[in-house]
Design an enzyme around this catalytic site. Sequence first.
Site, PDB file in Angstrom:
ATOM      1  N   LYS A 193      -0.362 -41.114  25.423  1.00 17.14           N
ATOM      2  CA  LYS A 193      -1.756 -41.605  24.556  1.00 17.14           C
ATOM      3  C   LYS A 193      -1.875 -42.224  24.045  1.00 17.14           C
ATOM      4  O   LYS A 193      -1.384 -41.946  22.802  1.00 17.14           O
ATOM      5  CB  LYS A 193      -2.428 -39.550  24.298  1.00 17.14           C
ATOM      6  CG  LYS A 193      -3.889 -39.605  24.432  1.00 17.14           C
ATOM      7  CD  LYS A 193      -4.052 -38.449  23.307  1.00 17.14           C
ATOM      8  CE  LYS A 193      -4.121 -38.698  22.116  1.00 17.14           C
ATOM      9  NZ  LYS A 193      -5.595 -39.584  21.714  1.00 17.14           N
ATOM     10  N   GLY A 214       2.027 -40.624  13.509  1.00 17.24           N
ATOM     11  CA  GLY A 214       0.358 -40.980  13.068  1.00 17.24           C
ATOM     12  C   GLY A 214       0.754 -40.473  11.774  1.00 17.24           C
ATOM     13  O   GLY A 214       1.662 -39.988  10.953  1.00 17.24           O
ATOM     14  N   SER A 215      -0.453 -39.428  11.349  1.00 20.60           N
ATOM     15  CA  SER A 215      -1.001 -38.962   9.617  1.00 20.60           C
ATOM     16  C   SER A 215       0.834 -37.485  10.068  1.00 20.60           C
ATOM     17  O   SER A 215       0.250 -36.825  10.385  1.00 20.60           O
ATOM     18  CB  SER A 215      -2.410 -38.571   9.642  1.00 20.60           C
ATOM     19  OG  SER A 215      -2.109 -36.833  10.131  1.00 20.60           O
ATOM     20  N   THR A 216       0.768 -37.167   8.495  1.00 21.61           N
ATOM     21  CA  THR A 216       1.580 -36.566   8.408  1.00 21.61           C
ATOM     22  C   THR A 216       0.529 -34.683   8.819  1.00 21.61           C
ATOM     23  O   THR A 216       1.302 -33.890   9.093  1.00 21.61           O
ATOM     24  CB  THR A 216       2.041 -36.374   6.558  1.00 21.61           C
ATOM     25  OG1 THR A 216       2.917 -37.377   6.816  1.00 21.61           O
ATOM     26  CG2 THR A 216       2.246 -34.896   6.409  1.00 21.61           C
ATOM     27  N   GLY A 235       0.808 -34.578  11.971  1.00 23.01           N
ATOM     28  CA  GLY A 235       2.536 -34.291  13.309  1.00 23.01           C
ATOM     29  C   GLY A 235       1.953 -32.939  12.397  1.00 23.01           C
ATOM     30  O   GLY A 235       3.535 -32.534  13.277  1.00 23.01           O
ATOM     31  N   GLU A 292       7.193 -39.209  13.751  1.00 25.63           N
ATOM     32  CA  GLU A 292       6.780 -40.306  11.992  1.00 25.63           C
ATOM     33  C   GLU A 292       5.151 -40.451  11.544  1.00 25.63           C
ATOM     34  O   GLU A 292       4.776 -40.876  12.571  1.00 25.63           O
ATOM     35  CB  GLU A 292       7.370 -41.671  12.970  1.00 25.63           C
ATOM     36  CG  GLU A 292       8.193 -42.326  12.264  1.00 25.63           C
ATOM     37  CD  GLU A 292       6.561 -43.521  11.785  1.00 25.63           C
ATOM     38  OE1 GLU A 292       6.011 -42.771  10.814  1.00 25.63           O
ATOM     39  OE2 GLU A 292       5.993 -44.752  12.574  1.00 25.63           O
ATOM     40  N   CYS A 307       2.115 -47.502   8.217  1.00 30.80           N
ATOM     41  CA  CYS A 307       2.790 -45.727   7.795  1.00 30.80           C
ATOM     42  C   CYS A 307       3.461 -46.289   6.331  1.00 30.80           C
ATOM     43  O   CYS A 307       4.157 -45.953   5.522  1.00 30.80           O
ATOM     44  CB  CYS A 307       3.384 -45.259   8.701  1.00 30.80           C
ATOM     45  SG  CYS A 307       4.362 -46.468   9.576  1.00 30.80           S
ATOM     46  N   GLU A 340      -1.899 -41.464   0.560  1.00 28.39           N
ATOM     47  CA  GLU A 340      -2.206 -42.204   1.917  1.00 28.39           C
ATOM     48  C   GLU A 340      -3.462 -43.018   1.884  1.00 28.39           C
ATOM     49  O   GLU A 340      -4.029 -42.276   2.423  1.00 28.39           O
ATOM     50  CB  GLU A 340      -1.479 -42.036   3.573  1.00 28.39           C
ATOM     51  CG  GLU A 340      -0.874 -43.164   3.991  1.00 28.39           C
ATOM     52  CD  GLU A 340       0.431 -43.015   5.460  1.00 28.39           C
ATOM     53  OE1 GLU A 340      -0.694 -41.849   6.014  1.00 28.39           O
ATOM     54  OE2 GLU A 340       1.151 -43.660   5.444  1.00 28.39           O
TER      55      GLU A 340
END
Lengths: 525, 296
Positions: free
Chosen positions: A228, A280-282, A285, A302, A336, A433
């Site tokens: 995706k 993607g973002s934490t 995630g 990641e 990132c 971030e």
Amino acid sequence: MLGVATRTPADRPAESTSTNGSGVITRGANGNHAPSSWGLGDGAAIPWEYAPAPESRDVVTLKERYGLFIGGKDVAASDGKVFTSINPATEEPLAEVARATAVDMDKAVKAARSAFRRSWGSLSGRERAKYLFRIARILQERSREFAVLESMDSGKPIKESRDVDVPLAAAHFWYYAGWADKLEYAFPGRVARPLGVAAQIIPWNFPLLMLAWKIAPALAAGNTVVLKPASTTPLSALLFADVCRQADLPPGVVNIVPGPGAIGMSLVTHPGVDKVAFTGSTEIGRQIFKGVAGTDKGLTLELGGKAANIVFDDAPLDQAVEGIVNGIYFNQGEVCCAGSRLLAQESIVEPLIEKLKDRLATIRVGDPLDKNTDVGAINSRAQLEKITELVAAGRAEGAEMYQPACDLPERGYFFRPTLFTNVAQSHRIAKEEIFGPVLSVLTFRTPEEAVEKANNTPYGLSAGIWTDKGSRILHMVKRMKAGVVWANTFNRFDPTSPFGGYKESGFGREGGMHGLHAYVRLEDR
Amino acid sequence: MSPGRIDVRKTYKLYIGGAFPRSESGRSYAIASARGEPLANACRASRKDLREAVRAARKSFQPWADKTAMNRGQVLYRVAELMEGRRDQFVAEVGAAEGLREPKAREVVDRAIDRWVWYAGWADKIGQVLGSANPVAAPYFNFTIPEPTGVVGIVAPETSSLLGLVSRLAPPLVAGNAVVVLSSETRPLPAITLTEVLATSDVPGGVVNVLTGVKTELIPWLAGHVDVDSLDVWGVPAALRKETELTAADNIKRIARRPAGVTDAKFDWLNDRAAERPEWIAAYLEMKTVWHPIGV
């Protein structure tokens, strides 16, 4: 990576620089404009103009509407709905794209499962390798088309998509192609079996490159995939579907299902999925982690980062300035592993900031398709708003902001390269971030203090070290809680080089031999 | 034992930071043998004990990780040496806890000792096997080295009180991590006796911490502790597993699971091929990639 239009110190009119007696260049109180050293007065733009050098769009033929790529076929979404992918540099629509539903995710997983059982799973590594080599070759052959499309859809400068994203994506397929028939050498003493169907969710900052990072090792190890792409950047993935067709890849081995983030969860939680890989973002995630909790699905994440870029007083400053600029303004800072926290040793912070400000004034922000552009468009309105909000927070919390006085295009999502000094570790701009072209400068006195500050974050993706001393590099390397450490460079990537995070930046590695591990089950010989 | 002499019984305590405290909560629970005979009272550790254990582990982690690989290997080999000298005690305790006849209990204990030897030998080899020099297309020496993750929570196997425990404990230790173990709830005594071996070996205090108690009470705190970096869920009861992993996700803990389809009760710990795996060490390692410039 970022263009170099630096002026040497000799270009600087002598009368407008001043030294404080120790050879350190100082600047007047008003630092919010182009360097006064150019004698152009406050607020002046870059003192020279570049003629436009637009890359032609002709190489890309956009369809009006793209379907989902399931089982080798271009199909509409189950409910017929579409969304529009826009060009963030112009805010103009590029194409309509089918918007996958949970029903489509189910179809895609079944297509992947069927391909795994029938064709791909029983194909020898030798034959899988040849398909991957074909894909690498086609990506190289169609590189210009991919580069232009990527820049149109994502906003990144053409010189980055042309020189970094697309060649690296092709190189990833090339590298993993060779592994497909050599897995027994990657896992000595064990037999590596594929997991089955891999669900892969990728971000919008490096759409094609992240696709390559995900698909190449998965296919090399004998898995099939459902991928995706991000909802703001689906087009290069859909063009990649065409590459799969050209390569005669068996139907269902690769399935591509664009849609909003939320629909990704129906893929992650699908019982037919054996492995989930997410970049993607934490924050997201964590949700994905929860989506596989209690199952036997494999998982690699990641996630975000807040990298420290540490500059010691013996570092070659001009080289460090280029590295700092590349670390945080490469890809608009939407990286990132971006070097978003500059840790400068106190004794050199003033000349370093001076040089950085000079360099910032030469950065060209604008049309991503112009070959001279260094910083392109922010990927979406939402991301631009997030950057704007965090920069406002930085000012409100008392940090001092510097932006070069460059003109921004009237339309599109653009943001000036931004530098904050007087930043405290407690400031939001030093902790969160930002995912934008915003650098926070902190200082340190001793190596121990640098280590302490660099590691003072829940993230641990990357770090940079600038010094002339090789032994100091390795001393610092050992102490960085980060998965990738760049010495006297930053933001370098290579298919042979494993990439991934410590701590809340995720787990698992992509790239290199280690990247295969996420896609195999090890058995006894 | 001569009929006229009264035994000196052992008090089984927790093992935290190299010391043997009772639970701060003052609680204990009764432990019975596999046949149902009372054996001893074990400490019922509390959330506060667990936090103390995590604190001790965090404090001792970096010095342990910074030891040379060869030194760490020798320290863990010494655990095997000391267990060898107390074999009879372990045979009696494992036999009582697991309901094994003496020859079988002896086989289990011998194998537990041998397993330390197998894993100890990996200390100075795992970096060579899992590390790499990467041929990047740029003028950099690019290499990848494994480093320990940090503080590891281990929910020990419930059934195999010693051999299972050693098989799950040795891999993170040899990798250089510090650990907090929740022992088998129903068979905790061999774990405590193992800590007595650890305390007199050269394993620094705090590198291994062992708690006994009620799993349903302790697992959520262990899974939710933000200073625990990695969690071995092998011994987590099936009913708790999903909840445990949901909690562990909050700080992106690494999770080491049983291989799919394997149950705790049926796993054959005596099968060396199944229980001696370099990938079990790898589960507690982070790969660090370094780009070092090349130039004159």
